[in-house]
Write an enzyme that holds these catalytic residues in place. Structure first.
Site, PDB file in Angstrom:
ATOM      1  N   SER A 204       7.581  -7.727  -8.946  1.00 36.05           N
ATOM      2  CA  SER A 204       8.058  -7.411  -7.610  1.00 36.05           C
ATOM      3  C   SER A 204       7.951  -8.630  -6.706  1.00 36.05           C
ATOM      4  CB  SER A 204       7.244  -6.255  -7.021  1.00 36.05           C
ATOM      5  OG  SER A 204       7.715  -5.909  -5.733  1.00 36.05           O
ATOM      6  N   ALA A 205       8.799  -8.661  -5.676  1.00 37.25           N
ATOM      7  CA  ALA A 205       8.795  -9.779  -4.727  1.00 37.25           C
ATOM      8  C   ALA A 205       7.801  -9.577  -3.592  1.00 37.25           C
ATOM      9  CB  ALA A 205      10.195  -9.966  -4.140  1.00 37.25           C
ATOM     10  N   HIS A 206       7.432  -8.338  -3.315  1.00 37.00           N
ATOM     11  CA  HIS A 206       6.707  -8.048  -2.065  1.00 37.00           C
ATOM     12  C   HIS A 206       5.276  -8.569  -2.045  1.00 37.00           C
ATOM     13  CE1 HIS A 206       4.940  -4.742  -4.374  1.00 37.00           C
ATOM     14  NE2 HIS A 206       4.090  -4.541  -3.386  1.00 37.00           N
ATOM     15  N   CYS A 327      -2.486   2.923  -1.354  1.00 31.47           N
ATOM     16  CA  CYS A 327      -2.022   4.315  -1.394  1.00 31.47           C
ATOM     17  C   CYS A 327      -3.070   5.293  -0.878  1.00 31.47           C
ATOM     18  CB  CYS A 327      -1.635   4.692  -2.825  1.00 31.47           C
ATOM     19  SG  CYS A 327      -0.437   3.582  -3.567  1.00 31.47           S
TER      20      CYS A 327
END
Length: 388
Positions: A204-206, A327
């Site tokens: 993922s890029a985030h 989360c």
């Protein structure tokens, strides 16, 4: 509150690098067409070229071929695609048994639970006190019905790095597909598909100062997997939906910006914070392995205090941290990761995760270390848990 708000939750999402945004702007305002084939109009062809150039950059960072990399909306989609796509391809042909660890992130855990409802058997591997899977235990749990093993490269909460080389060897020997969620190790910890046997990798890029909403999945050539998101024929007919060209370009730029020097700097900041807190704040314990951990992560339990309270008080002082994984901020549930590793619910509830990024400094670590000592001392005075 501090004049400067110090963000230490880069594992949840990181601030986009300005040079990433600059790279993306062209594909918002100038080259904004759908990435058409080479037979389309010129603006679409230009978009296609940018998409494929970005694919090459990201795939190369994994030692992979560009044709083995699929863009997705992020690691959650990639993980869903890996588990459900393989299950759909092999469930009726080879077997309906999947193996994951007990400390996987929610996209893998919940995909596995979904598959259980579809008639699959899922084995949840134990981990040791540091969150490490034993490859021998994995080998013993593989059956003729096993079609996929999914073990993360490093944990999202405690930062422990798994020995995926050893896990990959077991899977290769047993002729079972191996997927790893590398969301928190990608570009931070070396991972080369030419050196490690792994069939699918989620990225993922985030987490590396790229844009939110874009990620990808490496799928080794020849891996049996079915398309699970219907639509058009994008991404080698493996994913339906118009390609996020600007996101792909930003992702590629983010990959190019990460350096070994930066990773070493983050590790130094991490170690400095760990050393200060463990030395200066009594009744604290490090979660995860001391050395086998990603460079940007520190996770510490403060005994006799709730992690939620520490998080709120640090926020009032100008610091962003998380309790457990990102989360958990909406619930009061104990971290499933620390529970699996230690079996201690109080340790899980009292955990705080600090994750560093490009824009953090050693001074940030000192500032939060100074603040947390005072916060914890004050909270313990009113804690119903009591201080021994």
């Amino acid at each position: 509150m501090n004049d400067k708000y110090i963000y230490l939750d880069n594992a949840s999402s990181s601030k986009m690098d300005e040079s990433v945004l600059e790279e993306m702007k062209t594909y918002f305002f100038d080259v904004y067409a759908v990435a058409t084939s080479d037979f389309g109009y010129s603006l679409g062809v230009e978009a296609r070229e940018a998409l494929e150039s970005s694919r090459e950059i990201i795939a190369s960072s994994l030692g992979a071929s560009a044709k083995e990399f699929i863009f997705t909306s992020g690691s959650a989609e990639s993980n869903n695609m890996a588990l459900k796509g393989v299950a759909d391809a092999l469930g009726d042909k080879k077997g309906k048994h999947i193996i994951i660890s007990k400390i996987e992130d929610f996209p893998v855990l919940n995909s596995a639970k979904y598959l259980e409802k579809q008639g699959f058997e899922v084995t949840y591997l134990d981990v040791d006190e540091y969150g490490i899977v034993d490859p021998k235990d994995l080998k013993a749990k593989i059956t003729p019905e096993t079609i996929l093993v999914s073990i993360q490269h490093a944990n999202q909460e405690i930062g422990t790095i798994q020995d995926i080389e050893a896990i990959g060897k077991v899977c290769k020997e047993k002729k079972v597909l191996f997927h790893t969620d590398a969301t928190h190790t990608f570009t931070r910890v070396p991972l080369d598909v030419k050196k490690v046997h792994v069939d699918l990798i989620s990225v993922s890029a985030h987490t590396i100062h790229g844009p939110n909403g874009v990620g990808g999945i490496y799928i080794r050539k020849g891996t049996p997997i079915k398309k699970w998101l219907d639509g058009g024929f994008q991404e080698f007919n493996m994913r339906g939906g118009v390609e996020n060209v600007a996101g792909a370009v930003g992702f590629a730029k983010a990959v190019e910006l990460v350096t070994d020097e930066e990773n070493k700097r983050l590790q130094n900041i991490r170690d400095h914070l760990i050393d200060r807190i463990l030395a200066e704040v009594p009744q604290t314990v490090l979660n995860g392995h001391r050395s086998k951990r990603i460079p940007q992560n520190a996770n510490i339990t403060f005994e006799y205090v709730e992690g939620e309270s520490i998080t709120l008080h640090l926020d009032m002082r100008g610091f962003a941290v998380s309790t457990g994984s990102s989360c958990f901020s909406r619930t009061l549930e104990a971290s499933h990761v620390i529970l699996a590793a230690t079996g201690d619910s109080e340790r899980a509830h009292g955990s705080i995760r600090f994750t560093f990024g490009r824009f953090n400094t050693i001074e940030d670590a000192d500032s939060v270390a100074d603040a947390i000592g005072n916060v914890v001392e004050n909270l313990r005075k009113i804690s119903p848990l009591g201080m021994k």
